[in-house]
Write a protein that holds these residues in place. Sequence first.
Motif, PDB file in Angstrom:
ATOM      1  N   GLY A 263       0.779  -1.228   0.000  1.00 19.72           N
ATOM      2  CA  GLY A 263       0.000   0.000   0.000  1.00 19.72           C
ATOM      3  C   GLY A 263       0.808   1.274   0.000  1.00 19.72           C
ATOM      4  N   ASP A 264       2.143   1.161  -0.102  1.00 21.50           N
ATOM      5  CA  ASP A 264       2.972   2.375  -0.142  1.00 21.50           C
ATOM      6  C   ASP A 264       2.826   3.108  -1.469  1.00 21.50           C
ATOM      7  OD1 ASP A 264       3.956   1.851   2.410  1.00 21.50           O
ATOM      8  OD2 ASP A 264       5.603   0.626   1.628  1.00 21.50           O
ATOM      9  N   ILE A 265       2.515   2.364  -2.511  1.00 22.63           N
ATOM     10  CA  ILE A 265       2.230   2.952  -3.824  1.00 22.63           C
ATOM     11  C   ILE A 265       0.805   2.586  -4.187  1.00 22.63           C
ATOM     12  CG2 ILE A 265       2.829   2.986  -6.289  1.00 22.63           C
ATOM     13  CD1 ILE A 265       5.672   2.164  -5.500  1.00 22.63           C
ATOM     14  N   LYS A 266      -0.010   3.576  -4.491  1.00 23.33           N
ATOM     15  CA  LYS A 266      -1.406   3.349  -4.853  1.00 23.33           C
ATOM     16  C   LYS A 266      -1.545   3.301  -6.374  1.00 23.33           C
ATOM     17  CE  LYS A 266      -2.419   4.161  -0.474  1.00 23.33           C
ATOM     18  NZ  LYS A 266      -2.782   3.080   0.465  1.00 23.33           N
ATOM     19  N   VAL A 267      -2.291   2.325  -6.867  1.00 19.40           N
ATOM     20  CA  VAL A 267      -2.540   2.201  -8.304  1.00 19.40           C
ATOM     21  C   VAL A 267      -3.899   2.809  -8.617  1.00 19.40           C
ATOM     22  CG1 VAL A 267      -2.793   0.611 -10.238  1.00 19.40           C
ATOM     23  CG2 VAL A 267      -1.127   0.124  -8.436  1.00 19.40           C
ATOM     24  N   ARG A 268      -3.942   3.647  -9.623  1.00 17.65           N
ATOM     25  CA  ARG A 268      -5.167   4.317 -10.004  1.00 17.65           C
ATOM     26  C   ARG A 268      -5.484   4.059 -11.477  1.00 17.65           C
ATOM     27  NH1 ARG A 268      -5.865   3.972  -5.480  1.00 17.65           N
ATOM     28  NH2 ARG A 268      -5.851   5.618  -3.891  1.00 17.65           N
ATOM     29  N   PRO A 269      -6.767   4.119 -11.846  1.00 21.23           N
ATOM     30  CA  PRO A 269      -7.146   3.926 -13.254  1.00 21.23           C
ATOM     31  C   PRO A 269      -6.842   5.171 -14.071  1.00 21.23           C
ATOM     32  CG  PRO A 269      -9.083   4.462 -11.968  1.00 21.23           C
ATOM     33  CD  PRO A 269      -7.943   4.339 -10.980  1.00 21.23           C
ATOM     34  N   ALA A 270      -7.307   5.186 -15.307  1.00 18.32           N
ATOM     35  CA  ALA A 270      -7.025   6.320 -16.194  1.00 18.32           C
ATOM     36  C   ALA A 270      -7.635   7.615 -15.658  1.00 18.32           C
ATOM     37  CB  ALA A 270      -7.562   6.024 -17.593  1.00 18.32           C
ATOM     38  N   ILE A 271      -7.044   8.729 -16.046  1.00 18.11           N
ATOM     39  CA  ILE A 271      -7.517  10.046 -15.624  1.00 18.11           C
ATOM     40  C   ILE A 271      -8.655  10.512 -16.536  1.00 18.11           C
ATOM     41  CG2 ILE A 271      -6.864  12.474 -15.346  1.00 18.11           C
ATOM     42  CD1 ILE A 271      -3.984  11.473 -14.880  1.00 18.11           C
ATOM     43  N   ARG A 272      -9.713  11.004 -15.913  1.00 19.29           N
ATOM     44  CA  ARG A 272     -10.797  11.609 -16.700  1.00 19.29           C
ATOM     45  C   ARG A 272     -10.491  13.078 -16.974  1.00 19.29           C
ATOM     46  NH1 ARG A 272     -15.814  10.017 -17.753  1.00 19.29           N
ATOM     47  NH2 ARG A 272     -15.761   8.402 -16.141  1.00 19.29           N
ATOM     48  N   ARG A 273     -10.187  13.825 -15.908  1.00 23.28           N
ATOM     49  CA  ARG A 273      -9.817  15.228 -16.080  1.00 23.28           C
ATOM     50  C   ARG A 273      -9.195  15.761 -14.800  1.00 23.28           C
ATOM     51  NH1 ARG A 273     -13.613  19.035 -14.203  1.00 23.28           N
ATOM     52  NH2 ARG A 273     -15.534  18.125 -13.353  1.00 23.28           N
ATOM     53  N   ILE A 274      -8.598  16.949 -14.903  1.00 26.70           N
ATOM     54  CA  ILE A 274      -7.957  17.600 -13.765  1.00 26.70           C
ATOM     55  C   ILE A 274      -8.620  18.947 -13.541  1.00 26.70           C
ATOM     56  CG2 ILE A 274      -5.795  18.574 -12.897  1.00 26.70           C
ATOM     57  CD1 ILE A 274      -4.313  16.504 -14.596  1.00 26.70           C
ATOM     58  N   ALA A 275      -8.896  19.246 -12.285  1.00 27.66           N
ATOM     59  CA  ALA A 275      -9.475  20.551 -11.933  1.00 27.66           C
ATOM     60  C   ALA A 275      -8.726  21.084 -10.722  1.00 27.66           C
ATOM     61  CB  ALA A 275     -10.964  20.402 -11.630  1.00 27.66           C
ATOM     62  N   GLY A 276      -7.954  22.151 -10.916  1.00 32.28           N
ATOM     63  CA  GLY A 276      -7.139  22.675  -9.831  1.00 32.28           C
ATOM     64  C   GLY A 276      -6.085  21.662  -9.450  1.00 32.28           C
ATOM     65  N   GLN A 277      -6.125  21.200  -8.192  1.00 28.20           N
ATOM     66  CA  GLN A 277      -5.223  20.131  -7.764  1.00 28.20           C
ATOM     67  C   GLN A 277      -5.964  18.810  -7.599  1.00 28.20           C
ATOM     68  OE1 GLN A 277      -2.731  22.841  -4.767  1.00 28.20           O
ATOM     69  NE2 GLN A 277      -1.834  20.809  -4.964  1.00 28.20           N
ATOM     70  N   GLN A 278      -7.237  18.794  -8.001  1.00 28.68           N
ATOM     71  CA  GLN A 278      -8.032  17.577  -7.944  1.00 28.68           C
ATOM     72  C   GLN A 278      -7.915  16.803  -9.253  1.00 28.68           C
ATOM     73  OE1 GLN A 278      -8.957  17.465  -4.300  1.00 28.68           O
ATOM     74  NE2 GLN A 278     -10.364  16.174  -5.447  1.00 28.68           N
ATOM     75  N   VAL A 279      -7.657  15.518  -9.144  1.00 31.71           N
ATOM     76  CA  VAL A 279      -7.606  14.646 -10.310  1.00 31.71           C
ATOM     77  C   VAL A 279      -8.791  13.687 -10.228  1.00 31.71           C
ATOM     78  CG1 VAL A 279      -6.301  12.889 -11.561  1.00 31.71           C
ATOM     79  CG2 VAL A 279      -5.093  14.791 -10.464  1.00 31.71           C
ATOM     80  N   LYS A 280      -9.606  13.695 -11.260  1.00 33.44           N
ATOM     81  CA  LYS A 280     -10.777  12.828 -11.323  1.00 33.44           C
ATOM     82  C   LYS A 280     -10.459  11.641 -12.226  1.00 33.44           C
ATOM     83  CE  LYS A 280     -13.892  16.764 -10.693  1.00 33.44           C
ATOM     84  NZ  LYS A 280     -14.219  16.429  -9.286  1.00 33.44           N
ATOM     85  N   PHE A 281     -10.682  10.431 -11.713  1.00 32.97           N
ATOM     86  CA  PHE A 281     -10.370   9.206 -12.437  1.00 32.97           C
ATOM     87  C   PHE A 281     -11.632   8.610 -13.061  1.00 32.97           C
ATOM     88  CE2 PHE A 281      -7.216   9.679  -9.052  1.00 32.97           C
ATOM     89  CZ  PHE A 281      -6.036   9.607  -9.779  1.00 32.97           C
ATOM     90  N   VAL A 282     -11.433   7.707 -14.009  1.00 26.79           N
ATOM     91  CA  VAL A 282     -12.572   7.155 -14.749  1.00 26.79           C
ATOM     92  C   VAL A 282     -13.477   6.296 -13.883  1.00 26.79           C
ATOM     93  CG1 VAL A 282     -11.411   7.232 -16.989  1.00 26.79           C
ATOM     94  CG2 VAL A 282     -11.175   5.194 -15.541  1.00 26.79           C
ATOM     95  N   ASP A 283     -12.996   5.852 -12.709  1.00 25.19           N
ATOM     96  CA  ASP A 283     -13.853   5.062 -11.823  1.00 25.19           C
ATOM     97  C   ASP A 283     -14.701   5.931 -10.910  1.00 25.19           C
ATOM     98  OD1 ASP A 283     -11.955   6.046 -10.101  1.00 25.19           O
ATOM     99  OD2 ASP A 283     -11.389   4.100  -9.245  1.00 25.19           O
ATOM    100  N   GLY A 284     -14.649   7.250 -11.112  1.00 21.96           N
ATOM    101  CA  GLY A 284     -15.450   8.171 -10.312  1.00 21.96           C
ATOM    102  C   GLY A 284     -14.728   8.725  -9.103  1.00 21.96           C
ATOM    103  N   ARG A 285     -13.576   8.178  -8.754  1.00 21.33           N
ATOM    104  CA  ARG A 285     -12.821   8.656  -7.606  1.00 21.33           C
ATOM    105  C   ARG A 285     -12.152   9.989  -7.921  1.00 21.33           C
ATOM    106  NH1 ARG A 285      -8.725   4.397  -5.067  1.00 21.33           N
ATOM    107  NH2 ARG A 285     -10.516   3.180  -5.768  1.00 21.33           N
TER     108      ARG A 285
END
Length: 401
Positions: free
Chosen positions: A289-311
């Motif tokens: 858990g020291d490195i988190k795996v995330r799916p593809a990026i949907r878009r970026i807003a400010g410093q928020q990154v929205k991923f395709v899984d809704g997170r």
Amino acid sequence: MCCSHQLVWVQGPIVVGAGPSGLAAAACLKEKGIDSLVLERSNCLAPLWQLKMYDRLSLHLPRQFCELPLFPFPASYPDYPTKQQFVAYLESYAAKFGINPMYNHTVVCAEFDERLMLWRVRTTQATGMMEDDVEYVSQWLVVATGENSEAVLPMIDGLEEFRGSVIHTSAYKSGSKFAGKTVLVVGCGNSGMEVCLDLCNHNGYPHIVVHILPREMLGQPTFRLAMWLLKWLPIHIVDRILLLVARAILGDTSQFGLKRPSLGPLELKSLSGKTPILDIGTLAKIKFGDIKVRPAIRRIAGQQVKFVDGRSEQFDAIVLATGYKSNVPCWLKDQGLFSEKDGLPRKAFPNGWKGERGLYSVGFSRRGLMGTAADARRIAHDIHMQWKSSKGRSRPAKPSP
């Protein structure tokens, strides 16, 4: 037609690029008694390695598969030499063969002159406050700028407005400046995985947007084992064996978000040039858990990154481990050897090293340094045959400006 303030006749080949490929071509030519002119846009040899690679980098393949022609690595080197060791090896290589590149010479145009039947290569050189244009002319042109000339920057919605820092791995040196920061690494190749590990080692909090193979199998480096198996088995069978052994060693990596591609690692490398990921400890960090795996990026807003899984998550920095591309179409005026689409030879290895009218390519085989060594030998042999046949016959006349 290219034009310039100064015209220089070159009796031997012109080699564009002073990385491992250009050095290998120049050394193989020198071994056959042919001097070449090596042009390099940066101020040092192997600029990709010296200026754009992160500090913890080491060769991903055992050293015997990464040697340049005619000169082995020192016996004291480890199986996987470090970046610093590889650069020292290249410097020794250039010194051994008396290769002295012309640094700070950027090739802006190279084309074949139908009237003179020669290659004209126009360069720009920054000298203080002035720029000098020099045009070099030769019977042979060797393109050795490689597959990794320019950084690839992905198209991500909102990336330009990201409020944290954004860098490509070409500018990443160490994770020390990211201590205590949450960093999103975009790109799941070997560079992305190594950067994540480096960030962990410097107390950063990496997340990665993501076929991992263990670096060693059955007590042997994975690549060495694969090459041994390929002597007797077809590539798809070797791929299946590698994947089965990898699964036995690494387990089911899909549970951590690491999905395997539809093609096996060797076939993937052959068709796309993408190197399979060789694990050097990153997977353990992912499992813990020291490195988190995330799916593809949907878009970026400010410093928020929205991923395709809704997170949606907030990050302090983004590191783009999105690789490099060829820049050959930007300066080479030739429609034959290289594709305008990707700047790579149109013909697959081993047939992409030679074009028409004295044009050659080295370092574009998608076979790493092994492919580079093979191409350099072929090029030197071919030019040497022409060089010998021209003895006793008149050389092309030196062109007039």
